[in-house]
Design a protein around this motif. Structure first.
Motif, PDB file in Angstrom:
ATOM      1  N   ALA A   6       0.833  -1.204   0.000  1.00 42.30           N
ATOM      2  CA  ALA A   6       0.000   0.000   0.000  1.00 42.30           C
ATOM      3  C   ALA A   6       0.860   1.243   0.000  1.00 42.30           C
ATOM      4  N   ASN A   7       1.926   1.222   0.771  1.00 44.18           N
ATOM      5  CA  ASN A   7       2.833   2.378   0.790  1.00 44.18           C
ATOM      6  C   ASN A   7       3.465   2.597  -0.576  1.00 44.18           C
ATOM      7  N   ASP A   8       3.788   1.517  -1.274  1.00 43.30           N
ATOM      8  CA  ASP A   8       4.327   1.637  -2.631  1.00 43.30           C
ATOM      9  C   ASP A   8       3.306   2.280  -3.559  1.00 43.30           C
ATOM     10  N   LEU A   9       2.042   1.885  -3.431  1.00 48.36           N
ATOM     11  CA  LEU A   9       0.994   2.478  -4.257  1.00 48.36           C
ATOM     12  C   LEU A   9       0.821   3.960  -3.937  1.00 48.36           C
ATOM     13  N   ILE A  10       0.876   4.309  -2.680  1.00 44.48           N
ATOM     14  CA  ILE A  10       0.733   5.711  -2.291  1.00 44.48           C
ATOM     15  C   ILE A  10       1.902   6.525  -2.832  1.00 44.48           C
ATOM     16  N   ALA A  11       3.106   5.966  -2.818  1.00 45.76           N
ATOM     17  CA  ALA A  11       4.268   6.659  -3.388  1.00 45.76           C
ATOM     18  C   ALA A  11       4.074   6.897  -4.887  1.00 45.76           C
ATOM     19  N   LEU A  12       3.550   5.900  -5.599  1.00 50.62           N
ATOM     20  CA  LEU A  12       3.264   6.077  -7.028  1.00 50.62           C
ATOM     21  C   LEU A  12       2.173   7.125  -7.232  1.00 50.62           C
ATOM     22  N   ALA A  13       1.158   7.099  -6.383  1.00 48.90           N
ATOM     23  CA  ALA A  13       0.084   8.088  -6.480  1.00 48.90           C
ATOM     24  C   ALA A  13       0.637   9.494  -6.280  1.00 48.90           C
ATOM     25  N   LEU A  14       1.545   9.651  -5.335  1.00 47.06           N
ATOM     26  CA  LEU A  14       2.184  10.958  -5.111  1.00 47.06           C
ATOM     27  C   LEU A  14       2.903  11.442  -6.368  1.00 47.06           C
ATOM     28  N   GLN A  15       3.627  10.538  -7.019  1.00 44.84           N
ATOM     29  CA  GLN A  15       4.326  10.893  -8.260  1.00 44.84           C
ATOM     30  C   GLN A  15       3.341  11.315  -9.342  1.00 44.84           C
ATOM     31  N   ALA A  16       2.282  10.538  -9.488  1.00 41.71           N
ATOM     32  CA  ALA A  16       1.280  10.849 -10.517  1.00 41.71           C
ATOM     33  C   ALA A  16       0.629  12.200 -10.229  1.00 41.71           C
ATOM     34  N   LEU A  17       0.258  12.437  -8.983  1.00 42.84           N
ATOM     35  CA  LEU A  17      -0.377  13.706  -8.625  1.00 42.84           C
ATOM     36  C   LEU A  17       0.559  14.882  -8.858  1.00 42.84           C
ATOM     37  N   ALA A  18       1.830  14.712  -8.523  1.00 45.07           N
ATOM     38  CA  ALA A  18       2.813  15.792  -8.720  1.00 45.07           C
ATOM     39  C   ALA A  18       2.966  16.113 -10.200  1.00 45.07           C
ATOM     40  N   ARG A  19       3.019  15.086 -11.035  1.00 45.27           N
ATOM     41  CA  ARG A  19       3.148  15.322 -12.486  1.00 45.27           C
ATOM     42  C   ARG A  19       1.898  15.987 -13.053  1.00 45.27           C
ATOM     43  N   LEU A  20       0.743  15.526 -12.603  1.00 45.13           N
ATOM     44  CA  LEU A  20      -0.507  16.155 -13.043  1.00 45.13           C
ATOM     45  C   LEU A  20      -0.520  17.635 -12.656  1.00 45.13           C
ATOM     46  N   GLU A  21      -0.129  17.925 -11.426  1.00 51.19           N
ATOM     47  CA  GLU A  21      -0.139  19.316 -10.962  1.00 51.19           C
ATOM     48  C   GLU A  21       0.885  20.166 -11.718  1.00 51.19           C
ATOM     49  N   ASP A  22       2.063  19.607 -11.944  1.00 55.01           N
ATOM     50  CA  ASP A  22       3.099  20.343 -12.698  1.00 55.01           C
ATOM     51  C   ASP A  22       2.612  20.737 -14.082  1.00 55.01           C
ATOM     52  N   LYS A  23       1.823  19.868 -14.709  1.00 53.52           N
ATOM     53  CA  LYS A  23       1.327  20.119 -16.065  1.00 53.52           C
ATOM     54  C   LYS A  23      -0.045  20.792 -16.087  1.00 53.52           C
ATOM     55  N   GLY A  24      -0.642  20.964 -14.921  1.00 56.98           N
ATOM     56  CA  GLY A  24      -1.966  21.584 -14.860  1.00 56.98           C
ATOM     57  C   GLY A  24      -3.055  20.722 -15.450  1.00 56.98           C
ATOM     58  N   LEU A  25      -2.946  19.404 -15.256  1.00 53.52           N
ATOM     59  CA  LEU A  25      -3.898  18.460 -15.842  1.00 53.52           C
ATOM     60  C   LEU A  25      -4.832  17.875 -14.787  1.00 53.52           C
ATOM     61  N   LYS A  26      -6.042  17.543 -15.220  1.00 51.84           N
ATOM     62  CA  LYS A  26      -7.045  16.933 -14.353  1.00 51.84           C
ATOM     63  C   LYS A  26      -7.273  15.483 -14.782  1.00 51.84           C
TER      64      LYS A  26
END
Length: 163
Positions: A6-26
């Motif tokens: 679960a912690n591994d999944l949360i770490a991946l989710a953090l990466q995905a969210l950061a990339r989405l935010e950097d690009k301004g994507l929903k």
């Protein structure tokens, strides 16, 4: 969710969210096999709502149709198919007015398999302004592990698509 997977999944989710935010994507998601697991790990991060619009657990074919999967696709190819995953991703993207639509469909097990569609068969699709990509995976683990593997593959696909 304090176990290592679960912690591994949360770490991946953090990466995905950061990339989405950097690009301004929903992002919006349509989950079948994973039953809401992807949405869960995404929302473990405060501020996820800045980029994660939400999702649908389209477990039944009726709900898959309501988000845009054609009845003909389900009849000809089944709920667990590349075609269905693609239409789920495109459908949730359009329905939510998201930049990116993510979809997962598969057979978690232990039942529901056939000769041509074994337990662990999973399709993960992502749709954005550039088109739609779908990956086929085959896992041979138990139900919970198959769901985690599918969620991991989906999050990695988001990260790759935004890179």
């Amino acid at each position: 969710m304090n176990d290592p997977p679960a912690n591994d999944l949360i770490a991946l989710a953090l990466q995905a969210l950061a990339r989405l935010e950097d690009k301004g994507l929903k992002l919006a998601i349509a989950e079948s096999l994973t039953g809401g697991l992807i949405g869960h790990v995404l929302t473990e991060t405060p501020g996820a709502s800045r980029v994660f619009l939400g999702g649908v657990v389209a477990y039944d074919n009726v709900l898959k149709e309501r988000i845009g999967v054609a009845r003909q696709t389900l009849d000809q190819h089944g709920a667990v198919s590349e075609q269905t995953a693609v239409e789920m991703a495109q459908g949730i993207r359009a329905w939510a007015a998201a930049d990116i639509g993510l979809a997962v469909t598969g057979i978690a097990g232990p039942g529901g398999a056939s000769e041509t569609k074994p337990v662990g068969l999973t399709y993960v699709a992502i749709a954005d302004q550039n088109g739609t990509t779908c990956e086929r995976h085959q896992w041979s683990e138990n139900r919970s592990a198959n769901k985690r593997s599918a969620a991991e593959a989906a999050l990695r696909l988001v990260i790759q698509a935004i890179a």
